[in-house]
Design a protein around this motif. Structure first.
Motif, PDB file in Angstrom:
ATOM      1  N   UNK A  21       0.832  -1.208   0.000  1.00  0.00           N
ATOM      2  CA  UNK A  21       0.000   0.000   0.000  1.00  0.00           C
ATOM      3  C   UNK A  21       0.864   1.254   0.000  1.00  0.00           C
ATOM      4  N   UNK A  22       1.890   1.254   0.828  1.00  0.00           N
ATOM      5  CA  UNK A  22       2.780   2.411   0.933  1.00  0.00           C
ATOM      6  C   UNK A  22       3.592   2.589  -0.342  1.00  0.00           C
ATOM      7  N   UNK A  23       4.109   1.484  -0.878  1.00  0.00           N
ATOM      8  CA  UNK A  23       4.912   1.562  -2.103  1.00  0.00           C
ATOM      9  C   UNK A  23       4.084   2.021  -3.290  1.00  0.00           C
ATOM     10  N   UNK A  24       2.788   1.686  -3.300  1.00  0.00           N
ATOM     11  CA  UNK A  24       1.918   2.110  -4.398  1.00  0.00           C
ATOM     12  C   UNK A  24       1.785   3.623  -4.474  1.00  0.00           C
ATOM     13  N   UNK A  25       2.072   4.308  -3.386  1.00  0.00           N
ATOM     14  CA  UNK A  25       2.060   5.774  -3.369  1.00  0.00           C
ATOM     15  C   UNK A  25       3.455   6.361  -3.569  1.00  0.00           C
ATOM     16  N   UNK A  26       4.433   5.508  -3.898  1.00  0.00           N
ATOM     17  CA  UNK A  26       5.774   5.990  -4.171  1.00  0.00           C
ATOM     18  C   UNK A  26       6.636   6.165  -2.942  1.00  0.00           C
ATOM     19  N   UNK A  27       6.205   5.621  -1.791  1.00  0.00           N
ATOM     20  CA  UNK A  27       6.963   5.753  -0.548  1.00  0.00           C
ATOM     21  C   UNK A  27       7.617   4.425  -0.186  1.00  0.00           C
ATOM     22  N   UNK A  28       8.657   4.482   0.633  1.00  0.00           N
ATOM     23  CA  UNK A  28       9.308   3.270   1.113  1.00  0.00           C
ATOM     24  C   UNK A  28       9.064   3.132   2.609  1.00  0.00           C
ATOM     25  N   UNK A  29       8.814   1.906   3.093  1.00  0.00           N
ATOM     26  CA  UNK A  29       8.496   1.709   4.512  1.00  0.00           C
ATOM     27  C   UNK A  29       9.592   2.219   5.423  1.00  0.00           C
ATOM     28  N   UNK A  30       9.167   2.821   6.533  1.00  0.00           N
ATOM     29  CA  UNK A  30      10.084   3.423   7.501  1.00  0.00           C
ATOM     30  C   UNK A  30      10.032   2.699   8.839  1.00  0.00           C
ATOM     31  N   UNK A  31       8.831   2.432   9.355  1.00  0.00           N
ATOM     32  CA  UNK A  31       8.668   1.773  10.654  1.00  0.00           C
ATOM     33  C   UNK A  31       7.211   1.357  10.801  1.00  0.00           C
ATOM     34  N   UNK A  32       6.938   0.535  11.816  1.00  0.00           N
ATOM     35  CA  UNK A  32       5.575   0.058  12.044  1.00  0.00           C
ATOM     36  C   UNK A  32       5.322  -0.128  13.533  1.00  0.00           C
ATOM     37  N   UNK A  33       4.052  -0.062  13.903  1.00  0.00           N
ATOM     38  CA  UNK A  33       3.596  -0.471  15.233  1.00  0.00           C
ATOM     39  C   UNK A  33       2.486  -1.492  15.038  1.00  0.00           C
ATOM     40  N   UNK A  34       2.337  -2.389  16.006  1.00  0.00           N
ATOM     41  CA  UNK A  34       1.330  -3.438  15.836  1.00  0.00           C
ATOM     42  C   UNK A  34       0.373  -3.494  17.015  1.00  0.00           C
ATOM     43  N   UNK A  35      -0.820  -3.976  16.742  1.00  0.00           N
ATOM     44  CA  UNK A  35      -1.804  -4.267  17.782  1.00  0.00           C
ATOM     45  C   UNK A  35      -2.177  -5.731  17.611  1.00  0.00           C
ATOM     46  N   UNK A  36      -1.678  -6.576  18.512  1.00  0.00           N
ATOM     47  CA  UNK A  36      -1.824  -8.022  18.397  1.00  0.00           C
ATOM     48  C   UNK A  36      -3.044  -8.455  19.199  1.00  0.00           C
ATOM     49  N   UNK A  37      -4.104  -8.840  18.506  1.00  0.00           N
ATOM     50  CA  UNK A  37      -5.364  -9.208  19.140  1.00  0.00           C
ATOM     51  C   UNK A  37      -5.563 -10.717  19.068  1.00  0.00           C
ATOM     52  N   UNK A  38      -5.912 -11.309  20.195  1.00  0.00           N
ATOM     53  CA  UNK A  38      -6.167 -12.743  20.226  1.00  0.00           C
ATOM     54  C   UNK A  38      -7.267 -13.083  21.201  1.00  0.00           C
ATOM     55  N   UNK A  39      -7.646 -14.338  21.212  1.00  0.00           N
ATOM     56  CA  UNK A  39      -8.660 -14.815  22.143  1.00  0.00           C
ATOM     57  C   UNK A  39      -8.047 -15.175  23.487  1.00  0.00           C
ATOM     58  N   UNK A  40      -8.663 -16.120  24.174  1.00  0.00           N
ATOM     59  CA  UNK A  40      -8.199 -16.550  25.492  1.00  0.00           C
ATOM     60  C   UNK A  40      -6.925 -17.380  25.328  1.00  0.00           C
ATOM     61  N   UNK A  41      -5.767 -16.877  25.800  1.00  0.00           N
ATOM     62  CA  UNK A  41      -4.509 -17.581  25.557  1.00  0.00           C
ATOM     63  C   UNK A  41      -4.379 -18.883  26.332  1.00  0.00           C
ATOM     64  N   UNK A  42      -5.269 -19.092  27.299  1.00  0.00           N
ATOM     65  CA  UNK A  42      -5.221 -20.337  28.063  1.00  0.00           C
ATOM     66  C   UNK A  42      -5.754 -21.512  27.263  1.00  0.00           C
ATOM     67  N   UNK A  43      -6.363 -21.255  26.112  1.00  0.00           N
ATOM     68  CA  UNK A  43      -6.802 -22.316  25.206  1.00  0.00           C
ATOM     69  C   UNK A  43      -5.649 -22.623  24.250  1.00  0.00           C
TER      70      UNK A  43
END
Length: 752
Positions: free
Chosen positions: A502-524
């Protein structure tokens, strides 16, 4: 609220006594999954968070990244801040306030770093769109985000919306914020020196949001919408706007030594984390906190998550100046204590209610060692569907349909930086401050004068020279639940590549990222296995792309009576480019159209695993292969997108080639294409990321650029009739711009 028996034993052993009621509640919240990452922290070392551009990495309120080669004209390096937050459980209980306060929280995380917020991106996930409860949550969340963001004057420029049956009992609301600062203004959340005062600025403290951190660390019960309402905060965006401007004045005046937003676990969380980072302590008199409700207890003052509040470390000689600025912006201000070199101590009306080591409070939670249990991928089962029916179903799916109803509610132009807004592959905002050093002194002064005037020049009306000289920041955010549901690890790798494309399609190169890691009940075990897979996959692809993951958020226990959510790794990625011009997504009425990437000719029959086609028609297949050298694909695509011979660029992902072609059609320009090969279904609907459609005046230039990098397949040409004509095998699909617009208006029709 209650502290688990095993945790209480650990606390008693450390303290040498039973904890007070306030201490027990503080430990319960700060040792919760939401705050301590007890199930996820052992996995997070997989992420590469380093790079020459990284100034502040994971662990602070927001990450700080230097813009390449940019200063503000006075020799100060220009920085952006990045943060992302989830407000999932609160948004189920109260969609408007839950989503609104999610925006407020991530904006205050930005303020904590001495930055001014310049852009928001929201990634939202709901149950099936045709269910009334999903629509209720969807409308409420969008209204909450738009209300808060519009009122505080921060544009929402990017994001995503997905619908999947497994979000029915637990929607996800992930919000990212980008801010702007420089090396002189940078502030962190680490306390600096004993003797400095702790000053609380902002709204008065009430009883709302009590136990919010522990509430976010457990499965949603069937009665959560009524029983858990007190755990949801209520926001006041007008107070937040005042806080934003007051924070600017405080930072400009050099009055802040460190800062922390009051989010999860309220004052107790913010103040203890500030001093713990420096291995220091604090002494706080809780009765000095300005309050809006009578007879509040020590525990309530300590843990309430009332919104629009900041905790500042201030030198004693600067306290009066801070108080004066707070008064100027009609904000409450309390000097609540000071930094010490001892324990973290809170008193209430002369009685000590908390006396613990701050580092133990923040870092003492034991990590969970949880089992995993993988499941076999489904056997291949490809439904045989009429091609025209499949095209209509996939293009009109709520997942691939137009999200215009959403982003038209957001003010994405406030701040006059938005060059490319929502609805495109990635947004682009203008960082004029970063371009000042590239201009003459006279031009720089003129630019700063124009920006300070009552009518600053916006990105859309800047001169062509301005748009080429300035610095553009591209922003993409989202996940793909169908992908990670089908193949957690490979799906997460694909999500990282998709955002980079998506970023490259606008002529830009990736610089950095942040993530939001969503999951269910980890005890399963099966749920934790899927969560482990998305962490590994995201980390692998980001490292391959040389894109450091500089911060993020983890949200587990997204489980309800309806079952666990799909593992969902939202990634918010930014990229930079010289100038803030970008090729359009829409087709031109002239020029040749090529596909960069696999149409099924190079690797045999395309794989449809995770595709919207299979979601619509109940099938299964293997997940698509990814490019062998994705980093070079991204770099090459960014360079070609910025070439003078390029007329339009659009990535190919969700819904496959069918959806990407449909999205490029306008009333003024159509496309006439021929799809090679003998597998029309696979060619049109497989969703291998890292591919792009490029409309160009020079096919040979594109071929030369991608030689040895990725296949280049000639598909057809632009037309001036607004028609999409697809010649595929022995079939012909033909539709015009108005029919496509009607097909893609699923969300508007569904909410009428």
């Amino acid at each position: 609220m209650s502290l688990a028996d095993s945790d209480r034993e650990l606390v008693v052993s450390e303290l040498g006594r039973e904890p007070t009621q306030a201490e027990a509640a503080l430990f319960e919240n700060l040792w919760s999954e939401h705050c301590a990452y007890r199930s996820s922290r052992p996995l997070l070392s997989a992420f590469d968070s380093e790079g020459e551009q990284v100034v502040v990495g994971p662990g602070d309120d927001a990450a700080v990244v230097a813009l390449p080669g940019a200063d503000d004209g006075d020799g100060k390096r220009q920085y952006i801040t990045m943060g992302i937050e989830s407000h999932n459980h609160p948004s189920y209980v109260d969609p408007f306030d839950g989503a609104a306060t999610g925006v407020g929280g991530i904006v205050r995380d930005t303020l904590s770093m001495g930055a001014y917020p310049i852009a928001l991106a929201d990634s939202l996930y709901f149950g099936e769109f045709d269910r009334e409860h999903s629509k209720y949550l969807f409308e409420g969340v969008v209204e909450g985000i738009s209300h808060y963001g519009n009122c505080i004057g921060v544009p929402t420029v990017a994001g995503s919306v997905d619908f999947h049956p497994d979000y029915e009992g637990n929607p996800l609301v992930n919000v990212a914020c980008v801010g702007l600062t420089n090396e002189e203004r940078l502030v962190t959340a680490e306390a600096q020196e004993p003797g400095n005062k702790l000053v609380l600025v902002g709204n008065a403290t009430g009883r709302d949001g009590l136990g919010g951190a522990s509430f976010a660390s457990e499965d949603l019960a069937e009665d959560a919408e009524t029983e858990d309402r007190p755990a949801v905060q209520v926001g006041d965006p007008y107070a937040e706007k005042l806080l934003i401007e007051a924070n600017e004045a405080l930072v400009d005046g050099g009055l802040v030594e460190s800062a922390r937003d009051l989010g999860a676990a309220g004052l107790g969380g913010a103040s203890s984390e500030m001093v713990a980072k420096a291995d220091l302590g604090a002494r706080i008199e809780l009765e000095r906190v300005h309050q809006r409700e009578p007879n509040m207890s020590a525990l309530e003052i300590l843990l309430a998550e009332s919104q629009e509040r900041m905790c500042y470390e201030v030198k004693p000689e600067n306290v009066d100046c801070v108080r004066e600025i707070a008064d100027r912006f009609d904000l409450g201000c309390s000097v609540i204590g000071e930094v010490t070199d001892g324990n973290y101590v809170c008193t209430f009306e002369g009685e000590t209610v908390v006396d613990v080591d701050a580092y133990f409070l923040g870092e003492g939670a034991p990590m969970n060692d949880l089992p995993t249990e993988s499941s076999e991928p489904p056997a291949t089962d490809l439904p045989d569907v009429d091609l025209e029916d499949a095209f209509e179903a996939v293009v009109s799916s709520p997942n691939t349909a137009s999200k215009r109803w959403v982003y038209r509610q957001y003010d994405h132009e406030v701040g006059v930086r938005t060059s490319v807004g929502p609805g495109d592959d990635a947004a682009i905002v203008a960082i004029r401050e970063a371009s000042a050093g590239l201009r003459s002194a006279e031009a720089s002064a003129e630019l700063r004068s124009a920006e300070a005037s009552a009518e600053p020049r916006c990105a859309e009306t800047s001169t062509e020279d301005d748009r080429k000289i300035g610095t553009g920041l591209a922003i993409s955010s989202g996940a793909a639940p169908n992908w990670t549901d089908a193949a957690p690890r490979d799906g997460a790798r694909a999500i990282a590549l998709e955002n980079a494309t998506n970023i490259a399609a606008k002529g830009a190169t990736p610089l950095a990222a942040v993530d939001c890691l969503n999951g269910g009940n980890p005890e399963k075990p099966d749920v934790y296995d899927g969560f482990t897979g998305i962490v590994q996959g995201l980390a692998e692809m980001c490292e391959t792309l040389s894109t450091p993951v500089v911060g993020g958020n983890v949200s587990l226990y997204n489980d309800s009576v309806a079952g666990p959510i799909p593992p969902t790794p939202t990634l918010a990625m930014v990229g930079s480019k010289s100038g803030y011009d970008a090729p359009p997504l829409s087709a031109a009425s002239e020029g040749d159209l090529v596909l960069v990437g696999d149409v099924g000719l190079e690797t045999g029959s395309p794989r449809l695993g995770g595709a919207e086609y299979l979601a619509q028609f109940d099938g299964s297949d293997r997940f698509p292969r990814l490019p062998t050298d994705p980093a070079t694909v991204i770099q090459t695509l960014a360079a070609v997108a910025d070439d003078d011979t390029t007329l339009a660029v659009h990535d190919v992902s969700h819904g496959g080639l069918a959806v990407s072609l449909a999205e490029m059609i306008t009333a003024e320009a159509g496309l006439e294409v021929t799809i090679p090969g003998d597998d029309p279904t696979g060619a049109l609907f497989h969703e291998q990321p890292g591919r792009a459609l490029i409309q160009t005046r020079s096919v040979e230039a594109v071929r030369e650029a991608f030689d040895g990098v990725a296949p280049v397949v000639e598909l057809g040409t632009g037309t001036d009739d607004g028609m999409l004509t697809i010649d595929i095998g022995d079939r012909m699909l033909a539709t015009d711009a108005s029919e496509i617009r009607e097909l893609r208006a699923t969300i508007e029709r569904g909410l009428e």
